[in-house]
Design a protein around this motif. Structure first.
Motif, PDB file in Angstrom:
ATOM      1  N   GLU A  55       0.836  -1.200   0.000  1.00  0.00           N
ATOM      2  CA  GLU A  55       0.000   0.000   0.000  1.00  0.00           C
ATOM      3  C   GLU A  55       0.875   1.256   0.000  1.00  0.00           C
ATOM      4  O   GLU A  55       0.508   2.273  -0.573  1.00  0.00           O
ATOM      5  N   ILE A  56       2.033   1.174   0.665  1.00  0.00           N
ATOM      6  CA  ILE A  56       2.863   2.372   0.841  1.00  0.00           C
ATOM      7  C   ILE A  56       3.470   2.824  -0.492  1.00  0.00           C
ATOM      8  O   ILE A  56       3.284   3.976  -0.879  1.00  0.00           O
ATOM      9  N   PRO A  57       4.187   1.935  -1.236  1.00  0.00           N
ATOM     10  CA  PRO A  57       4.674   2.411  -2.540  1.00  0.00           C
ATOM     11  C   PRO A  57       3.549   2.817  -3.489  1.00  0.00           C
ATOM     12  O   PRO A  57       3.719   3.776  -4.257  1.00  0.00           O
ATOM     13  N   VAL A  58       2.386   2.127  -3.424  1.00  0.00           N
ATOM     14  CA  VAL A  58       1.266   2.516  -4.292  1.00  0.00           C
ATOM     15  C   VAL A  58       0.858   3.948  -3.986  1.00  0.00           C
ATOM     16  O   VAL A  58       0.735   4.796  -4.880  1.00  0.00           O
ATOM     17  N   ALA A  59       0.680   4.242  -2.681  1.00  0.00           N
ATOM     18  CA  ALA A  59       0.229   5.585  -2.320  1.00  0.00           C
ATOM     19  C   ALA A  59       1.273   6.622  -2.694  1.00  0.00           C
ATOM     20  O   ALA A  59       0.941   7.685  -3.243  1.00  0.00           O
ATOM     21  N   LEU A  60       2.557   6.322  -2.444  1.00  0.00           N
ATOM     22  CA  LEU A  60       3.600   7.310  -2.741  1.00  0.00           C
ATOM     23  C   LEU A  60       3.712   7.546  -4.241  1.00  0.00           C
ATOM     24  O   LEU A  60       3.949   8.665  -4.686  1.00  0.00           O
ATOM     25  N   ALA A  94       7.302   6.741 -11.240  1.00  0.00           N
ATOM     26  CA  ALA A  94       6.136   6.506 -10.381  1.00  0.00           C
ATOM     27  C   ALA A  94       5.185   5.519 -11.045  1.00  0.00           C
ATOM     28  O   ALA A  94       4.621   4.645 -10.380  1.00  0.00           O
ATOM     29  N   PHE A  95       5.006   5.651 -12.361  1.00  0.00           N
ATOM     30  CA  PHE A  95       4.097   4.745 -13.070  1.00  0.00           C
ATOM     31  C   PHE A  95       4.586   3.305 -12.970  1.00  0.00           C
ATOM     32  O   PHE A  95       3.805   2.394 -12.699  1.00  0.00           O
ATOM     33  N   ILE A  96       5.895   3.120 -13.173  1.00  0.00           N
ATOM     34  CA  ILE A  96       6.441   1.758 -13.109  1.00  0.00           C
ATOM     35  C   ILE A  96       6.261   1.188 -11.701  1.00  0.00           C
ATOM     36  O   ILE A  96       5.791   0.059 -11.529  1.00  0.00           O
ATOM     37  N   ILE A  97       6.605   2.014 -10.687  1.00  0.00           N
ATOM     38  CA  ILE A  97       6.446   1.534  -9.304  1.00  0.00           C
ATOM     39  C   ILE A  97       4.990   1.222  -9.027  1.00  0.00           C
ATOM     40  O   ILE A  97       4.650   0.186  -8.467  1.00  0.00           O
ATOM     41  N   TYR A  98       4.078   2.129  -9.463  1.00  0.00           N
ATOM     42  CA  TYR A  98       2.663   1.908  -9.201  1.00  0.00           C
ATOM     43  C   TYR A  98       2.204   0.606  -9.838  1.00  0.00           C
ATOM     44  O   TYR A  98       1.518  -0.196  -9.208  1.00  0.00           O
ATOM     45  N   PHE A  99       2.595   0.393 -11.082  1.00  0.00           N
ATOM     46  CA  PHE A  99       2.083  -0.786 -11.781  1.00  0.00           C
ATOM     47  C   PHE A  99       2.541  -2.078 -11.110  1.00  0.00           C
ATOM     48  O   PHE A  99       1.736  -2.974 -10.866  1.00  0.00           O
TER      49      PHE A  99
END
Lengths: 167, 336
Positions: free
Chosen positions: B157-162, B202-207
Motif C-alpha cells: 500500500e505504501i509504494p502505491v500511495a507514494l 512513479a508509473f512503473i512503481i505503481y504498476f
C-alpha cells in the motif's frame, strides 16, 4: 434524509461499540471495532470532512486494526481465560465510571458558539486537503511536529528491537 | 407529485451502481475467457474451443452457471458467520473503488475532492475480508494465505500511495476529474510523459506494486497453489468462491483504471484529432490494455519467494518512491 442516515449510522456505531466490549471472542470484538470506526468515518463524511473520514479508514480500519487481527489470528488467542480477578473488574468499573463523569463534565462546559461552522453551514473549501494542510502547517505546526517526532522515535525503536533479535 | 431533489440523486446513484455491477460482471466474464485463451496460447495450447462454438466463447458463461449451481460447502469446524460474509466484504472493497473512476468527463460516480486518497482507503477493506476468510476457514493453508496477503497488501500500500502522489502533486489536486483535465491535448501531456522522468518512475512503481496489491502473479503468494492449495479461499465453493473470483478480476480493472486515469490521460484521446471518439472508449481501452499486460506478466514470470517480495517492497520500491516524491515536489516548487 440526512437525519435518517445520521440515525442509522449512529445506532450502528453505538451498537458495535457496545459489542466490542460485550463479545467474549476477541476476533468478533475487533471486527465490531472496525465497524464502529467505519460508521464514525461515515459520520465525518456527513460533517463535510471526507479527508478525515478517509484518514480514519486508512489508518485505523486499514492498518492498525488489520495488525490487531493479524496478531490475534496468528497466535490464535481465541479463548480468554475466564477466571479474571474481581479486583481487576472493580478497578475497571471505577476507572470507566470516572472517565464517564469527566467526559460528561467537559462536554457540559463546552458551549457551541453562535458563529460556529455547525450552525451557519460550511464554506466550499471546508474540509478539503488544502485547508487541512494549511492549518496543519501554520496554526498547528508545533503539535504536528511533536507528533511526527514521537512517531519517528517509535520507528527507530522498532528497528533497534528487531535488529537486536537478528544479531 | 414533486419528488425532492435528494431522492432523485439517490435514485441516480442506485442506477449508476447497478450499471457498474453489470459492467463488472460482463468484464469478468470476458476476462475469464481471455485469460484462459492467453495462457493457452502462451503455453502452445488452444484453450477452450468447444463451448458455444467460435473459440469457446461461451466457456465463462458455462463456468458461471456451474459455480452458481454448485453446493455451497461450509466446513464444520469453520466460524460460519465470518465464513459467510467474508467474500462479500472482499467484493465490496474492490467495487467501492469504482465510485470515483471517471469513465468519461461526465460519467463519474462522484467526483470527490480526495478521489485518489479515497481509492487507497477503500482498497484496505479488502485485507479485512481476506483475513476473515482465511481465519474463519479453520484451515492452516487458508490462514497462511490470509497472513501472507495481509502482510503483502499492507506493505505494498505504501509504494502505491507514494507513487500516486507524484501526479497528484503535479496536478495540484486529488480529484480524479481534475487530474484527467490537466492531461488534455495529446499523449505528450499525459502524466507518464509530462513530468519526465519522475512520473514515469512513479508509473512503473505503481504498476508493479499494484500487481502485488491485487495478489496477481508474480506476486500471487497468498494463493500459491504449489504450497498452499489455494490460499485463503481453499475451503470456499460455489457462489462464495465466485465472489472471490469476481473481486480479483474487478480489482485488476480498478488498479488498471486508476493507472489509466492518473498516468495515461484518462478519457483523453492520444491525439487531439481523435477526440471525436467518446471518452469512455478511450478510458476502458486504456484500462483493458493494462489488464492485458497483467495477464501477460502472469503467464510469463515465475512466482517470487516471500523474502524476495518483502525485499522488493521495502528496499527497492520504498526508497525510490520517497526520493521520487521529494524530487517532484522540488520540481513543482521550482517551476512555480
Amino acid at each position: 434524509m440526512e437525519a435518517i442516515f445520521f440515525i442509522i449510522l449512529s445506532v450502528v456505531a453505538i451498537f458495535s461499540g457496545l459489542m466490542v466490549i460485550l463479545k467474549k471472542n476477541p476476533i468478533s470484538s475487533i471486527l465490531f471495532l472496525i465497524l464502529a470506526l467505519f460508521t464514525t468515518a461515515a459520520l465525518y463524511v456527513m460533517l463535510a470532512a471526507p479527508f478525515i473520514a478517509a484518514v480514519q479508514i486508512i489508518v485505523y480500519a486499514g492498518a492498525i486494526m488489520v495488525l490487531f487481527l493479524f496478531v490475534i489470528m496468528l497466535l490464535n488467542l481465541n479463548r480468554i481465560d475466564e477466571g479474571r480477578s474481581t479486583v481487576l473488574k472493580t478497578l475497571g468499573v471505577i476507572v470507566a465510571g470516572t472517565m464517564l463523569v469527566v467526559a460528561a463534565v467537559v462536554l457540559r462546559s463546552v458551549a457551541i458558539p453562535a458563529d460556529s461552522a455547525f450552525l451557519r453551514g460550511v464554506g466550499e473549501d471546508y474540509g478539503t486537503v488544502e485547508t487541512f494542510g494549511r492549518s496543519m502547517f501554520t496554526t498547528y505546526l508545533l503539535p504536528f511536529e511533536i507528533a511526527s517526532f514521537l512517531l519517528l522515535a517509535a520507528i527507530i525503536g522498532a528497528v533497534v528491537l528487531a535488529k537486536k533479535k537478528l544479531d | 407529485m414533486i419528488i425532492p431533489a435528494e431522492y432523485i440523486s439517490l435514485l441516480i446513484s442506485i442506477v449508476y451502481t447497478a450499471g457498474v455491477v453489470v459492467f463488472v460482471l460482463l468484464f469478468v466474464l470476458l476476462c475469464n475467457w481471455l485469460e484462459r485463451k492467453i495462457s493457452a496460447h502462451m503455453q502452445d495450447r488452444l484453450g477452450p474451443m468447444e463451448t458455444g462454438g467460435w473459440h469457446g466463447w461461451a466457456q465463462p458463461i458455462a463456468d458461471a452457471i456451474k459455480l452458481l449451481l454448485k453446493e455451497d460447502i461450509i466446513p464444520a469446524a469453520a466460524d460460519s458467520k465470518l465464513f459467510r460474509i467474508a467474500p462479500y466484504i472482499v467484493f465490496m472493497g474492490s467495487l467501492a473503488g469504482f465510485a470515483v473512476l471517471p469513465f468519461a468527463s461526465n460519467l463519474i460516480g462522484t467526483d470527490l475532492n480526495i478521489g485518489v486518497y479515497y481509492v487507497i482507503a477503500v482498497t484496505s477493506i479488502v485485507v479485512i475480508g481476506l483475513l476473515m476468510a482465511g481465519w474463519s476457514s479453520n484451515n492452516k493453508w487458508s490462514l497462511y494465505g490470509a497472513m501472507r496477503s495481509a502482510s503483502q497488501m499492507i506493505s505494498y500500500e505504501i509504494p502505491v500511495a507514494l507513487a500516486l502522489l507524484v501526479p497528484v502533486i503535479a496536478a495540484g489536486s486529488m480529484s480524479m476529474n481534475e487530474i484527467v483535465q490537466n492531461q488534455a491535448g495529446g499523449f505528450w501531456n499525459w502524466y507518464v510523459f509530462k513530468t519526465m522522468p519522475f512520473s514515469l518512475i512513479a508509473f512503473i512503481i505503481y504498476f508493479w506494486a499494484s500487481l502485488a496489491e491485487s495478489n496477481r502473479a508474480p506476486f500471487d503468494l497468498p494463493e500459491a497453489e504449489s504450497e498452499l492449495v489455494a490460499g485463503y479461499f481453499t475451503e470456499y465453493s460455489g457462489i462464495r468462491f465466485a465472489f472471490f473470483f469476481l473481486a480479483e478480476y474487478s480489482d485488476m480493472f480498478v488498479v488498471s483504471a486508476i493507472a489509466a486515469t492518473v498516468f495515461l490521460g484518462g478519457w483523453h484521446a492520444p491525439f487531439p484529432f481523435l477526440s471525436f471518439i467518446p471518452g469512455i472508449v478511450w478510458f476502458v481501452s486504456k484500462a483493458a490494455f493494462l489488464v492485458l499486460v497483467q495477464m501477460w506478466l502472469r503467464w510469463t514470470l515465475p512466482r517470487l519467494r516471500v523474502d524476495q517480495l518483502m525485499h522488493i517492497c521495502w528496499k527497492i520500491f520504498l526508497p525510490f518512491s520517497f526520493v521520487n516524491l521529494l524530487l517532484v515536489s522540488l520540481w513543482v516548487v521550482l517551476k512555480g
